[in-house]
Every structure is written in structure tokens, then in C-alpha cells.
Motif scaffolding. Structure first.
Motif, PDB file in Angstrom:
ATOM      1  N   ARG A 734      46.327  49.140  37.432  1.00 62.06           N
ATOM      2  CA  ARG A 734      46.236  47.738  37.861  1.00 62.06           C
ATOM      3  C   ARG A 734      47.634  47.160  38.000  1.00 62.06           C
ATOM      4  N   THR A 735      47.705  46.015  38.686  1.00 59.54           N
ATOM      5  CA  THR A 735      48.954  45.278  38.768  1.00 59.54           C
ATOM      6  C   THR A 735      48.966  44.200  37.687  1.00 59.54           C
ATOM      7  N   GLU A 736      50.152  43.626  37.439  1.00 56.53           N
ATOM      8  CA  GLU A 736      50.248  42.542  36.453  1.00 56.53           C
ATOM      9  C   GLU A 736      49.634  41.248  36.990  1.00 56.53           C
ATOM     10  N   ASP A 737      49.829  41.030  38.247  1.00 54.65           N
ATOM     11  CA  ASP A 737      49.241  39.861  38.892  1.00 54.65           C
ATOM     12  C   ASP A 737      49.196  40.155  40.384  1.00 54.65           C
ATOM     13  N   THR A 738      48.871  39.165  41.162  1.00 55.69           N
ATOM     14  CA  THR A 738      48.723  39.393  42.608  1.00 55.69           C
ATOM     15  C   THR A 738      50.038  39.377  43.364  1.00 55.69           C
ATOM     16  N   LYS A 770      37.258  48.724  32.422  1.00 53.84           N
ATOM     17  CA  LYS A 770      37.400  47.297  32.089  1.00 53.84           C
ATOM     18  C   LYS A 770      38.874  46.952  32.255  1.00 53.84           C
ATOM     19  N   PRO A 771      39.275  46.366  33.410  1.00 52.46           N
ATOM     20  CA  PRO A 771      40.693  46.192  33.730  1.00 52.46           C
ATOM     21  C   PRO A 771      41.432  45.250  32.786  1.00 52.46           C
ATOM     22  N   GLN A 772      40.743  44.147  32.194  1.00 54.90           N
ATOM     23  CA  GLN A 772      41.455  43.135  31.439  1.00 54.90           C
ATOM     24  C   GLN A 772      40.843  42.955  30.063  1.00 54.90           C
ATOM     25  N   LYS A 773      41.713  42.560  29.149  1.00 57.22           N
ATOM     26  CA  LYS A 773      41.275  42.237  27.789  1.00 57.22           C
ATOM     27  C   LYS A 773      42.022  41.004  27.305  1.00 57.22           C
ATOM     28  N   GLY A 774      41.449  40.339  26.318  1.00 52.86           N
ATOM     29  CA  GLY A 774      42.141  39.254  25.612  1.00 52.86           C
ATOM     30  C   GLY A 774      42.526  38.110  26.508  1.00 52.86           C
ATOM     31  N   LYS A 775      43.781  37.655  26.289  1.00 54.12           N
ATOM     32  CA  LYS A 775      44.250  36.443  26.968  1.00 54.12           C
ATOM     33  C   LYS A 775      44.472  36.661  28.456  1.00 54.12           C
ATOM     34  N   PHE A 776      44.541  37.921  28.869  1.00 51.19           N
ATOM     35  CA  PHE A 776      44.740  38.204  30.294  1.00 51.19           C
ATOM     36  C   PHE A 776      43.423  38.333  31.035  1.00 51.19           C
ATOM     37  N   PHE A 777      42.340  37.941  30.371  1.00 52.00           N
ATOM     38  CA  PHE A 777      41.022  38.203  30.916  1.00 52.00           C
ATOM     39  C   PHE A 777      40.802  37.515  32.259  1.00 52.00           C
ATOM     40  N   GLU A 778      41.487  36.351  32.471  1.00 45.96           N
ATOM     41  CA  GLU A 778      41.247  35.600  33.690  1.00 45.96           C
ATOM     42  C   GLU A 778      42.372  35.760  34.707  1.00 45.96           C
ATOM     43  N   THR A 779      43.304  36.692  34.462  1.00 50.23           N
ATOM     44  CA  THR A 779      44.432  36.877  35.392  1.00 50.23           C
ATOM     45  C   THR A 779      43.952  37.533  36.681  1.00 50.23           C
ATOM     46  N   ASP A 780      44.416  37.003  37.831  1.00 49.57           N
ATOM     47  CA  ASP A 780      44.092  37.635  39.111  1.00 49.57           C
ATOM     48  C   ASP A 780      45.020  38.834  39.313  1.00 49.57           C
ATOM     49  N   LEU A 781      44.432  39.965  39.766  1.00 45.75           N
ATOM     50  CA  LEU A 781      45.238  41.182  39.925  1.00 45.75           C
ATOM     51  C   LEU A 781      44.495  42.182  40.826  1.00 45.75           C
ATOM     52  N   TYR A 782      45.235  43.285  41.155  1.00 42.28           N
ATOM     53  CA  TYR A 782      44.632  44.395  41.920  1.00 42.28           C
ATOM     54  C   TYR A 782      44.330  45.542  40.970  1.00 42.28           C
ATOM     55  N   VAL A 783      43.214  46.253  41.254  1.00 45.06           N
ATOM     56  CA  VAL A 783      42.807  47.434  40.481  1.00 45.06           C
ATOM     57  C   VAL A 783      42.645  48.611  41.460  1.00 45.06           C
ATOM     58  N   LYS A 784      43.164  49.768  41.052  1.00 46.99           N
ATOM     59  CA  LYS A 784      43.090  50.969  41.924  1.00 46.99           C
ATOM     60  C   LYS A 784      42.405  52.113  41.159  1.00 46.99           C
ATOM     61  N   ALA A 785      41.438  52.761  41.851  1.00 47.72           N
ATOM     62  CA  ALA A 785      40.788  53.980  41.322  1.00 47.72           C
ATOM     63  C   ALA A 785      41.184  55.154  42.214  1.00 47.72           C
ATOM     64  N   VAL A 786      41.679  56.252  41.627  1.00 44.06           N
ATOM     65  CA  VAL A 786      42.121  57.436  42.379  1.00 44.06           C
ATOM     66  C   VAL A 786      41.290  58.633  41.928  1.00 44.06           C
TER      67      VAL A 786
END
Length: 878
Positions: A734-738, A770-786
Motif C-alpha cells: 500500500r501507499t502512505e496516502d494518495t 486488511k490494509p489499515q489499522k488503528g489511527k490510520f484506519f480512515e486514511t485514503d491510499l492505494y492498495v496493490k495485490a501481485v
């Protein structure tokens, strides 16, 4: 939901190639053979449409062959099977391979708009021919043996001399020389000194080369020989008459010897066995001396196996000064004048010494000319010299039945008139000359030999000088010669389907011989002789060739034989030779090519093909066998829904033999085919046991198919199905944000992978992330599956956008609808839900899923914001 599935179907359709070409890396062939360069192809949406297909073969940058919807343009020796192109076969057949065919070939397949090219290297080899040129040794002397190795390729070769199977040291090998056709040749020598206690020796020259499956050699059982002694003498008449020169080789062993006359150095004639086992041979040369030829150098050259170099004796042609069997022919002109001058005194002196002169009268032994005459006559020579008066000559021949014929030159015409047959049987010619008052004679008896008359006959030549006779006897041995068969019965195919059988017999005497043909299985039926010819050999013997025709389908019975029988007076019983389809000399045994096969993919059909060529007659028994993984037993493959057998197409080639392609279509399953082997077994009347070609152990692969991508709460669930073998790798990042493009790995604690085996042997994997946990749960970001698997040419990537707790699939840079929600009441790891997307092909390629969206993220977010929110956002920004 439907829109999401359709978009993802478009995404996966671009992950797979529309055209795939397969060739092996290299192929080998022997010079003069035929070779098949395999090339197969497959398209994504069969059946194949020929209007969009083009096949081109190149040798380097040179186009060899082209096939498209306009037809075929081909090289004279290179073809493809046009019918097989419909099944995805573009293999190139190369006939009569030569060294110039070595190199890299390119198979280019175009299936509009796709095209793909693969390279295959053809390596050429030529098997060496081995020959020892000298096979007779002399005891207790150094003998140099020569071995020539010719017509091989490539250059590297090993030559070893063997004595009774043990290597001999001290051999030498020349540097390989290049022949005109590009092959190589070398010579090897070894020196040995055989002794009395070294009997029963076998000497061999052994050659190892990469074109040979095992070493080849030429060898011989040691035979000890004796070198010849050579002399030249002449039987001469007057200067303007023919002169006979005799070159005689005596006391040599074994029998074969070569003798040639050389006139001024240029080459311009049969042995008798002596009591000690050695042989003699005379070579005659007749010449009529002229003023121009006097002073000419004439040589006799003798070559024998015991000689390292030929023996050459030379003499000059000097007219009347040449000797004739020890007597001198000197001009009598001066002596005649002297006798005239002394007159009566000379005559008185002659009468006083008459007895002495008769003692000087010499008769030579009878010689037989070995020169070959067009009329096949045998010629016997005898000379007499130093007679004081004219010499009368009479020949007497005692034939096989005891009858005696007397022939003289003066009486031959009268005797021929009385007995016409006598004149035809024997001819006498006598030439006389006079020197120093003495008379010299050469007389010649000629006849055509006949076994019934002349076998073991006796010849007498009688000279009468001054009423005193002298005679010589000669035992003429005319032995019949047995026919020899230098090679087996030869077979050739006719356009009509018949087989032409031919036999050659050599070195027999007399000429009359009977050759008959028959055929059958156990019981033989007489055949009609098609053609028979009797010709003359070079040594007064004869050769014969005989032919017959038989229907070719008779050879379908392995026990069927063709027999040639010959009868000759030299044989106690008739002899024969036979040939059948099972004999090693039978020329039309089937030749199997390698089994060609496409990539073996789970859940698809794989077509195995084997080309069988060069066989006759037509019937061929083809079976397919299977050896299961981990099992040594073979099972016969029978037609079923899993195994299909296309009709075998048989074609007749230019050489009138047959060629066919045997095929087996297998519906591949990793459960049953992985590690298994398929074997093509061919039976034919010419084979004592069937021939086989195997595929080797198959490696089955199955391409992963992505299914059921859903969202459960804050997790992404992705199902990967139908892959084989089991080993697969799925990584999430995943990325840190968008605003950042750098991806970081998601920890294993946030990922769950569960693998199941399907009933058809393939595997299915449920991956939950599950890409996010905790306080970053609502952060917008990209997720990649390879997804990585050995059946994939390149990894498959899927990119998702996490925005405000909702997950979107990014397809070709565009953001799609949100992922569907999974049923929380159902365990997805054991689900078998219907496909949302499925790849139509089994071999993916690099896709667009790994690219970032071309539209800026802020603008994409704006597209997914309601009008009310857009208005509030604009006010806030103002």
C-alpha cells in the motif's frame, strides 16, 4: 455489480496473448538425411481463420518459405504441411541436409494483428568413413599401416589403433584437411613389427566422433605376405614387326597384385599359384617399333600389399639390339655380305661345326599372355633362336576328352578347309627373322577357351631345325570360376506400387548361367524374370544382372521372402539368396521423428504429434501408451472424452515411400498428467519389435484465474483459482496516502491466505488483506495485490483505491464502482461462488493493471463527490 464484472473482464482479457509460438532451442541432423524443424502455435479464440494467418521461415535474414492466404512459396528442399497449419503446426521439413544448412532458422507466425517469431538452431553432423589401406604384413620387419578417415563433420575426432582389442601406442594423426563439400579427412599411421610368436592377431583402426552413437572401425585378421621379385624380358621379331615385352612378378603372396606399363612415365595386363603357395604374374605389352619410337623409355610398375612403394623397372626401346629370351637379334646385312665373299669356305665351316650350331639352337618355354583381348582369345607364345636353316613349327593340342589336334602355320589353311571347326578353334601365326646366318622364330597359338574341351588340356610346341626336333610342353589349366555375390538382393520401388528386385553375380566362368526368381511364405512360387544381362569382366570372367517385379503389398507379411537362385557348372548344387521385410538390408523401415507438443496447460487440450516417414509397404500399426507418474507400467491409451485420436493422414513421397503423422489430443489435468509420460509405439512388417518415441515426463501448469473480488468490512477478499502446481505467491502492498507513488509491504499479520485443492487436481486460494489499522484506519491510499506463479510470464497486478472506508478497483487508470460487500454470514474461504471474471486464455502477459491512474487523484475524487458536497467544497476554498 454487473458493470464491475464487465470492466474487470476487459482488464483480464488484455492480460493474455492472442498468439503463442513454440519451438525447441536446437535440432540435429546427419548430412544427407531429412530433418523436421518443429514450430507450433496457438491462438486465443479457435478455430483458426486461415485468412488472417501467415507463416514465414527464415535462414538468417534470407526468406526460405512463405505461406499465407495467397498460397505457398517454398524452397526446393524445404516444405511445410499446409493441412497441419489448421491444427497449429508450422514445422519446416528440410530434405537432403548438407553442411550449408547449418545455422539459425526463424519461424515467424502472423495471426493478424498479432505476430511472434522464435529461433531454432540446426546443427549438422557427418559420420566418418574408416578404411585401412594396407592389410598384409611381413614378419620380422617394420610395417607401416595407414588408416584414412574421411567425410566427417565437425572437425574434432579421435582415432585409436587396436591389436586384439588393446590400444597400440606410437600412432600419428595428421592435421584435419577440408574436403570440397566442407567435411574433413585425416590419416593415421602406426608402425608394428610382427614376430613368429604373434599369430591370430586382429588389427583395427577405431574412430570416435560426436556423430556416432558408438565407435566405428575397420579391421583385419593379420595375413603375412611375401614381396614380389620383378624382371622384364622381350619376345621380339624383326624391327618392322610387333615386339612383345614381358614383365614378370614372381614369388609373391597373397594373390592380388597390380601391374602397369608406363611409356615415357605415362600409364599405357592373371596369376598362377606356385607349389609353395606363392603366385606369379606376367604382363605383356605389344608394340610395333618405328623410327620415332626407338629410344622410348618403357617401364613396368608393380604394386603389392607388402610394398610400401611400387617397384619400377625401366628399359629403352632400342630396336634390334633388344634381347629375346637371351638371344641377340643383330642386323644380318654385314654378315650376309661376308658369307657371300668367303663362299664355299663359309659353307664348309658351317658343315664342320653343324653339330655345334645345333647345340646353340634354343627353344624358350611356352608363355601365356594375360592380356585381355576383345575376342576373349587365349594366346600362347613360344620362341626358337639360332637355327642354321628355316624352322618348321607345329602345335599339338590334347583336349580334355583325349583327342589331339595338330596345327601348323603352313598347313592351317588346308586343315581349315578339311575341318572348318578346327580353324575356328585354333589359330597359329609364326614370324621368322634372320641374323648372322641364323634363323629366329616366334610362334603364337590362339584359341577361345571352352571348359568342355580345354579344361586341363596339354599343349605341345614342336620346332624342327635341320631335321632335328626340339619341343616344349605346357599344361593349360582352365578352371571354372564360381559366381560371387558382392551385395544382397537390391529392392527399388516402382510408380505402379510394385517392387523391383535385382541381383548381381560376378567373376564366374564360363559364361553360361541360369538365374531364377521365386517368392512366398514357406512355399515358393516361380516368378517371371524381368530383365537379365551378362557382361564381361576385366579378367576374362563374366558378370550377370537379373531383375524381377513383385506386388509391393506382399511384403506386409513379415514371413514373405523373395529368393534368387542361380545354377552354374562350377557349382555342385544351385545357390540362392533371399530377402524379406525383416532383413537388415530392407531399405524402407519407418523413421520416427520427435514428438512435438504444445505447452501442457491444466484444463486445456494438448495435441501430441509424431511424424513417421520412409516406410513401405503402407500398413502401419500406431498405438499410444501412457506411463503414470511414479509408475513404471505402461497402459494403452483408448479413445474417450479425455483422449481423442484424429484420423491419420498418409501421404506418398517423391521416393515412393509413405509418411504419416500420428496425433493424440489429451484433455490435460494436473492430477493425472503431471509427471506422466506418453509414448508413441509404431509397428511395421519390417520391424521385429515396435519402435517407440516418448514425450518424457510432462510438466503441467495451470494459469491462475482471479474470481470473487469483494469487500468485507475493512478487508479486501480475492479468490485465485485453477492454478497448478500448488506453489503460488500473493503479495499485498500500500501507499502512505494518495499523494505518494511508493508502495510499502503490508505485514503478514494483516494477510490471510487459505489454499484448497479442487476435484480436478488444480488449486484455489482465498487471500484476505486488511490494509489499515488503528489511527490510520480512515486514511485514503492505494492498495496493490501481485500474483506470481510459474505459469505466468509476468506477475499479474490488481490496484485498489481505499477512500473513506470504501474500496474501488482501478482498471486501466480509471476508478470503477466500489467492490461488492461479502456476505458476513458466510465463510468465504470455503465458498464456490460463480465467477465474476475469468480469463479466456491460460497464459497472461504484462497488463495495464500495474500503472497508476492517468487522471489526477483530486480530479477522480471530484468525479465521485455529490453536487452538494462539491458546492460546499468550493465555498470553503473561497
Amino acid at each position: 455489480m454487473e458493470r464491475t464484472g464487465f470492466v474487470f473482464l476487459l482488464l483480464l482479457h488484455q492480460m493474455y496473448a492472442a498468439l503463442e509460438v513454440t519451438v525447441p532451442s536446437s535440432q540435429r541432423a546427419l548430412v544427407g538425411s531429412d530433418v523436421l524443424l518443429p514450430c507450433t502455435f496457438r491462438v486465443d479464440n479457435p478455430p483458426l481463420n486461415p485468412q488472417f494467418l501467415a507463416i514465414l521461415w527464415y535462414f538468417g535474414d534470407k526468406e526460405l518459405l512463405r505461406y499465407d492466404n495467397k498460397g505457398e512459396s517454398s524452397h526446393p528442399r524445404m516444405t511445410i504441411d499446409v493441412q497441419a497449419t489448421k491444427d497449429g503446426t508450422a514445422s519446416l521439413s528440410v530434405n537432403n541436409v548438407s553442411l550449408s544448412d547449418k545455422g539459425t532458422y526463424k519461424c515467424l507466425v502472423i495471426y493478424s494483428p498479432d505476430r511472434q517469431q522464435k529461433e531454432i538452431r540446426l546443427d549438422i553432423q557427418a559420420a566418418p568413413v574408416v578404411k585401412i589401406t594396407k592389410k598384409t604384413l611381413i614378419k620380422n620387419e617394420k610395417n607401416v599401416l595407414h588408416c584414412s578417415v574421411t567425410n566427417f563433420y565437425p572437425k574434432d575426432i579421435k582415432v585409436t589403433w587396436l591389436r586384439n582389442g588393446q590400444a597400440l601406442g606410437g600412432s600419428t594423426l595428421t592435421v584435419p584437411q577440408t574436403n570440397a563439400d566442407g567435411t574433413y579427412r585425416v590419416n593415421s599411421t602406426v608402425t608394428i613389427t610382427p614376430t613368429e610368436n604373434q599369430d591370430n592377431q586382429v588389427i583395427a583402426c577405431q574412430v570416435e566422433h560426436e556423430s556416432l552413437s558408438r565407435p566405428v572401425q575397420d579391421g583385419f585378421q593379420v595375413v603375412y605376405g611375401v614381396a614380389p621379385s620383378v624382371r622384364i624380358y622381350s619376345l621380339q621379331s624383326q624391327q618392322d614387326q610387333e615386339r612383345t615385352l614381358v614383365c614378370e612378378a614372381r614369388g609373391f603372396y597373397p594373390e592380388p597384385v597390380a601391374m602397369n606399363w608406363l611409356l615415357n612415365g605415362e600409364r599405357v595386363e592373371i596369376p598362377r599359384k606356385n607349389a609353395d603357395g606363392s603366385f606369379n604374374k606376367e604382363l605383356y605389352y605389344q608394340i610395333r617399333p618405328t623410327a620415332d619410337s626407338l629410344g622410348t623409355d618403357i617401364s613396368c610398375e608393380v604394386q603389392h600389399e607388402t610394398l610400401s612403394s611400387p617397384i619400377t623397372l625401366q628399359r629403352k626401346l632400342e630396336g634390334d639390339r633388344n634381347k629375346s629370351c637371351g638371344s641377340h637379334l643383330v642386323s644380318a646385312i654385314f654378315l650376309s655380305a661376308l658369307f657371300t665373299a668367303v663362299g664355299f669356305a663359309a659353307i664348309s665351316w658351317f658343315l664342320i661345326h653343324k653339330k655345334k650350331h645345333f647345340q646353340r639352337f634354343v627353344v624358350t618355354p611356352i608363355h601365356r599372355s594375360q592380356m585381355r583381348n576383345d575376342d576373349k582369345k587365349v594366346t600362347l607364345y613360344c620362341t626358337a633362336s639360332n637355327c642354321i636353316k628355316d624352322v618348321q613349327v607345329t602345335w599339338a593340342v590334347t583336349e580334355r576328352d583325349g583327342n589331339t589336334c595338330t596345327i601348323s602355320d603352313s598347313a592351317s589353311r588346308e586343315e581349315e578347309e578339311r575341318d572348318p571347326m578346327l580353324g575356328r578353334d585354333y589359330t597359329v601365326r609364326t614370324d621368322t627373322s634372320e641374323a648372322q646366318g641364323l634363323h629366329n622364330v616366334i610362334t603364337i597359338l590362339s584359341f577361345i577357351p571352352n571348359v568342355s574341351k580345354h579344361k586341363n588340356m596339354e599343349v605341345l610346341c614342336k620346332f624342327v631345325c635341320d631335321r632335328k626336333p626340339k619341343e616344349e610342353r605346357f599344361k593349360y589349366e582352365l578352371n571354372s570360376s564360381n559366381p560371387t555375390t558382392p551385395e544382397p538382393i537390391k529392392l527399388a520401388l516402382c510408380d505402379s506400387g510394385e517392387v523391383l528386385c535385382s541381383l548381381k553375380l560376378q567373376s564366374f566362368y564360363p559364361k553360361d548361367i541360369h538365374i531364377g526368381w521365386s517368392c512366398g511364405v514357406g512355399h515358393y512360387q516361380e516368378l517371371e524374370t524381368f530383365n537379365e544381362r551378362v557382361t564381361d569382366d576385366s579378367y576374362q570372367t563374366f558378370s550377370a544382372e537379373s531383375e524381377c517385379r513383385i506386388p509391393g503389398n506382399l511384403f506386409t507379411d513379415p514371413g514373405f521372402k523373395v529368393r534368387a537362385t542361380w545354377n552354374h557348372e562350377s557349382l555342385d548344387l544351385p545357390e540362392y539368396r533371399e530377402v524379406s521385410a525383416r532383413d537388415p538390408e530392407f531399405p524402407w523401415r519407418p523413421v520416427m521423428g520427435e514428438i512435438t507438443q504444445p505447452p501442457v496447460r491444466h484444463g486445456t487440450e494438448a495435441k501430441l504429434q509424431c511424424t513417421i516417414s520412409g516406410y513401405f509397404p503402407d500398413p502401419l500399426d500406431v498405438k499410444w501408451l501412457q506411463r503414470e507418474a511414479g509408475n513404471k507400467e505402461l497402459f494403452i491409451v483408448s479413445p474417450s472424452e479425455k483422449y481423442k485420436f484424429p484420423v491419420i493422414n498418409v501421404s506418398r513421397e517423391a521416393d515412393k515411400t509413405y509418411t504419416c503423422t500420428a496425433s493424440l489430443i489429451v484433455t490435460v489435468s494436473g492430477k493425472t498428467e503431471h509427471g506422466a509420460e506418453f509414448i508413441c509405439q509404431v509397428g511395421h512388417p519390417s520391424l521385429a519389435r515396435p519402435m517407440e518415441r516418448g514425450t518424457g515426463e510432462l510438466g503441467v501448469t495451470g494459469c491462475p484465474v482471479v474470481r470473487n473480488i469483494t469487500q468485507r468490512k475493512k478487508s479486501i477478499i480475492m479468490e485465485v483459482n485453477n492454478f497448478y502446481p500448488q506453489s503460488i505467491e500473493i503479495t499485498w502492498s500500500r501507499t502512505e496516502d494518495t499523494s505518494k507513488e511508493k508502495y510499502i509491504s503490508i505485514s503478514d499479520s494483516s494477510i490471510s491466505n487459505v489454499t484448497h485443492r479442487n476435484s480436478d487436481g488444480s488449486y484455489r486460494l482465498i487471500s484476505t488483506c486488511k490494509p489499515q489499522k488503528g489511527k490510520f484506519f480512515e486514511t485514503d491510499l492505494y492498495v496493490k495485490a501481485v500474483v506470481q506463479h510459474e505459469a505466468l510470464r509476468s506477475p499479474v497486478e490488481a490496484i485498489f483505491l481505499w477512500k473513506k472506508g470504501t474500496i474501488y478497483l482501478v482498471c486501466n487508470g480509471k476508478i470503477t464502482d466500489p467492490l461488492p460487500q461479502a456476505d458476513v454470514s458466510k465463510d468465504i474461504s470455503n465458498s464456490t461462488a460463480s465467477d465474476i471474471t475469468r480469463s479466456p486464455e491460460c497464459d497472461p502477459v504484462t497488463t495495464e493493471t500495474g500503472k497508476e491512474p492517468e487522471t489526477p487523484l483530486d480530479k477522480q475524487e471530484e468525479e465521485f463527490t455529490s453536487p452538494e458536497k462539491k458546492d460546499r467544497k468550493k465555498t470553503k476554498q473561497t
